[in-house]
Design an enzyme around this catalytic site. Structure first.
Site, PDB file in Angstrom:
ATOM      1  N   THR A 206       0.843  -1.214   0.000  1.00 41.19           N
ATOM      2  CA  THR A 206       0.000   0.000   0.000  1.00 41.19           C
ATOM      3  C   THR A 206       0.873   1.258   0.000  1.00 41.19           C
ATOM      4  O   THR A 206       0.358   2.367   0.041  1.00 41.19           O
ATOM      5  CB  THR A 206      -0.914   0.047   1.252  1.00 41.19           C
ATOM      6  OG1 THR A 206      -0.073   0.034   2.419  1.00 41.19           O
ATOM      7  CG2 THR A 206      -1.858  -1.135   1.304  1.00 41.19           C
TER       8      THR A 206
ATOM      9  N   LYS B  73      21.030  -0.449   5.117  1.00 41.82           N
ATOM     10  CA  LYS B  73      20.663  -1.240   3.929  1.00 41.82           C
ATOM     11  C   LYS B  73      21.827  -2.153   3.519  1.00 41.82           C
ATOM     12  O   LYS B  73      21.616  -3.271   3.046  1.00 41.82           O
ATOM     13  CB  LYS B  73      20.231  -0.318   2.780  1.00 41.82           C
ATOM     14  CG  LYS B  73      18.858   0.347   3.040  1.00 41.82           C
ATOM     15  CD  LYS B  73      18.295   1.079   1.818  1.00 41.82           C
ATOM     16  CE  LYS B  73      16.894   1.624   2.072  1.00 41.82           C
ATOM     17  NZ  LYS B  73      16.245   2.262   0.927  1.00 41.82           N
TER      18      LYS B  73
HETATM   19  N1  LIG Z   1      14.573   6.278  -4.620  1.00 38.53           N
HETATM   20  C1  LIG Z   1      13.668   7.075  -4.139  1.00 38.53           C
HETATM   21  O1  LIG Z   1      13.502   8.209  -4.611  1.00 38.53           O
HETATM   22  C2  LIG Z   1      12.805   6.570  -3.021  1.00 38.53           C
HETATM   23  C3  LIG Z   1      11.756   7.367  -2.570  1.00 38.53           C
HETATM   24  C4  LIG Z   1      10.963   6.880  -1.547  1.00 38.53           C
HETATM   25  C5  LIG Z   1      11.224   5.641  -0.965  1.00 38.53           C
HETATM   26  N2  LIG Z   1      12.282   4.916  -1.410  1.00 38.53           N
HETATM   27  C6  LIG Z   1      12.574   3.610  -0.794  1.00 38.53           C
HETATM   28  O2  LIG Z   1      11.505   2.733  -1.146  1.00 38.53           O
HETATM   29  C7  LIG Z   1      11.214   1.858  -0.065  1.00 38.53           C
HETATM   30  C8  LIG Z   1       9.721   1.958   0.289  1.00 38.53           C
HETATM   31  O3  LIG Z   1       9.476   3.274   0.753  1.00 38.53           O
HETATM   32  P1  LIG Z   1       8.037   3.977   0.578  1.00 38.53           P
HETATM   33  O4  LIG Z   1       8.270   5.434   0.796  1.00 38.53           O
HETATM   34  O5  LIG Z   1       7.391   3.500  -0.685  1.00 38.53           O
HETATM   35  O6  LIG Z   1       7.271   3.387   1.826  1.00 38.53           O
HETATM   36  P2  LIG Z   1       5.872   3.921   2.402  1.00 38.53           P
HETATM   37  O7  LIG Z   1       5.112   4.678   1.380  1.00 38.53           O
HETATM   38  O8  LIG Z   1       6.181   4.568   3.719  1.00 38.53           O
HETATM   39  O9  LIG Z   1       5.090   2.556   2.639  1.00 38.53           O
HETATM   40  C9  LIG Z   1       5.217   1.821   3.755  1.00 38.53           C
HETATM   41  C10 LIG Z   1       4.543   0.481   3.526  1.00 38.53           C
HETATM   42  O10 LIG Z   1       5.118  -0.390   4.491  1.00 38.53           O
HETATM   43  C11 LIG Z   1       4.071  -1.056   5.156  1.00 38.53           C
HETATM   44  N3  LIG Z   1       4.491  -1.342   6.526  1.00 38.53           N
HETATM   45  C12 LIG Z   1       4.982  -0.486   7.437  1.00 38.53           C
HETATM   46  N4  LIG Z   1       5.225  -1.130   8.578  1.00 38.53           N
HETATM   47  C13 LIG Z   1       4.866  -2.425   8.389  1.00 38.53           C
HETATM   48  C14 LIG Z   1       4.855  -3.584   9.195  1.00 38.53           C
HETATM   49  N5  LIG Z   1       5.265  -3.529  10.480  1.00 38.53           N
HETATM   50  N6  LIG Z   1       4.427  -4.752   8.677  1.00 38.53           N
HETATM   51  C15 LIG Z   1       3.994  -4.812   7.405  1.00 38.53           C
HETATM   52  N7  LIG Z   1       3.968  -3.742   6.568  1.00 38.53           N
HETATM   53  C16 LIG Z   1       4.390  -2.568   7.074  1.00 38.53           C
HETATM   54  C17 LIG Z   1       2.915  -0.064   5.158  1.00 38.53           C
HETATM   55  O11 LIG Z   1       1.734  -0.782   5.353  1.00 38.53           O
HETATM   56  P3  LIG Z   1       0.397  -0.165   5.967  1.00 38.53           P
HETATM   57  O12 LIG Z   1      -0.512  -0.021   4.797  1.00 38.53           O
HETATM   58  O13 LIG Z   1      -0.035  -1.193   6.949  1.00 38.53           O
HETATM   59  O14 LIG Z   1       0.734   1.168   6.598  1.00 38.53           O
HETATM   60  C18 LIG Z   1       3.039   0.514   3.756  1.00 38.53           C
HETATM   61  O15 LIG Z   1       2.426  -0.322   2.806  1.00 38.53           O
HETATM   62  C19 LIG Z   1      12.155   2.235   1.089  1.00 38.53           C
HETATM   63  O16 LIG Z   1      13.270   1.376   1.085  1.00 38.53           O
HETATM   64  C20 LIG Z   1      12.594   3.642   0.737  1.00 38.53           C
HETATM   65  O17 LIG Z   1      13.868   3.959   1.235  1.00 38.53           O
HETATM   66  C21 LIG Z   1      13.058   5.336  -2.428  1.00 38.53           C
END
Ligand SMILES: NC(=O)c1ccc[n+]([C@@H]2O[C@H](COP(=O)([O-])OP(=O)(O)OC[C@H]3O[C@@H](n4cnc5c(N)ncnc54)[C@H](OP(=O)(O)O)[C@@H]3O)[C@@H](O)[C@H]2O)c1
Length: 329
Positions: A17, A148
């Protein structure tokens, strides 16, 4: 060498999500894989945020299965993993400890389940091992990159079949702000410019990151490799984004070139996640660690070589869409 799974290979996305995870779920379904999303019970309960519930309904309607679980509930992870062939993590984080702890819990559960044929830990940025070698990377980016790296070490040490994805700056995250983490959208009159025209970064659209991740998990050539996604048309400086936006809109933007000392002071004085985002801007424009080459010795492979048929969404395409008020999906 491991054989490919084919489209019947079952994929579980943890964090489906989230910002990156939503794209991974779509890509997995588009490739024909039976796709499941691990969702925390609280996120799907009647008391959950209505927008989250709506998103979950849309995910189910698109054909994915929802499996209840939490990375802090070991038994739920093992039970979920036993139902699938591939685990893709796209869990977000609130700092290095949270990030490392969560990913290591997934590693422990994959070891116990014993059946997972490919794991992708939550990365989707630069090659953390290369970047962490630079002493010029500032906190908290340094600790987050190192967390990481330790997750990669644990995955390798556990002998878990894996692919690490380096997809650099995500289009939707950085392009609407023209590289400025302080703002939410493109500037109308004034823009802050970070760095010069020479120091470049790589930008990859989330949909391309996701499509390539799903291809890689089913590709023996990407087994136990680092997949670098570096489309040539998407390598430019952060300063170029501001120039390009000015050209596209025909507006002469008032540009503020932020000096390095001010950027460093802002990193020091900002809370998470802004300090992390600014530290990654610093890593890009000052440390210069975000325009990377493929580390073949570490097992790096280049996505644009393996998947030559991909038409990447370019920075130009994305900014054209932004100008027209269209989100390029
Ligand atoms: N390269 C870039 O520009 C960039 C930008 C952003 C992120 N990233 C990387 O992409 C990755 C994902 O980041 P994001 O920003 O997409 O994440 P995000 O939007 O914060 O999403 C978090 C997700 O993790 C789930 N989650 C959190 N805690 C959990 C738990 N205890 N058990 C199961 N699920 C859990 C949440 O589920 P719920 O629905 O239950 O809340 C949600 O689906 C990270 O490694 C980040 O560093 C890279």
């Amino acid at each position: 060498m491991q054989s490919s799974l084919g489209s019947s290979g079952r994929i579980l996305v943890i964090g489906g999500t989230g910002m990156m995870g939503q794209h991974l779920v779509k890509a997995s379904l588009a490739a024909g894989h039976p796709t499941a999303v691990l969702v925390r019970p609280a996120s799907s309960s009647a008391a959950a945020d209505p927008s989250k519930l709506k998103l979950l309904e849309a995910i189910k309607a698109s054909g994915a299965t929802v499996i209840g679980g939490d990375i802090y509930d070991h038994e739920s992870l093992v039970a979920a993993f036993k139902q699938v062939d591939v685990v893709i993590s796209a869990v977000g984080h609130h700092g290095p400890h949270d990030l490392e702890d969560g990913q290591l819990r997934i590693v422990a559960a994959i070891k116990e389940a014993g059946n997972v044929r490919r794991f992708v830990p939550s990365e989707y940025g630069c090659d953390v091992e290369q970047a962490a070698r630079s002493a010029a990377v500032l906190e908290p980016a340094r600790s987050i990159l190192l967390a990481k790296v330790r997750v990669r070490d644990a995955v390798r040490a556990a002998g878990i079949p894996h692919t690490f994805i380096c997809s650099y700056w995500a289009h939707g995250f950085v392009l609407p702000r023209l590289g400025d983490p302080h703002v939410d959208g493109p500037p109308a009159t004034k823009a802050t410019v970070f760095g010069d025209d020479a120091t470049r970064a790589i930008f990859v659209h989330e949909a391309d990151m996701a499509a390539l991740t799903v291809r890689a998990v089913d590709d023996p050539r990407a087994l136990d490799k680092i997949l670098y996604v570096r489309p040539a048309a998407n390598t430019c400086s952060l300063a170029h984004l501001v120039h390009l936006w000015g050209d596209k809109t025909g507006r002469a933007l008032d540009k503020y070139y932020m000096p390095e000392e001010e950027l460093v002071a802002r990193i020091r004085d900002s809370p998470l996640p802004l300090n992390f985002q600014l530290a990654m801007v610093h890593a890009t424009v000052v440390a210069g660690v975000c325009d990377q080459t493929v580390d073949a010795e570490a097992g790096g492979v280049e996505a644009t070589d393996l998947y030559q048929d991909v038409n990447f969404v370019t920075v130009d395409d994305f900014l054209d869409g932004l100008k027209e008020g269209i989100t390029v999906n």
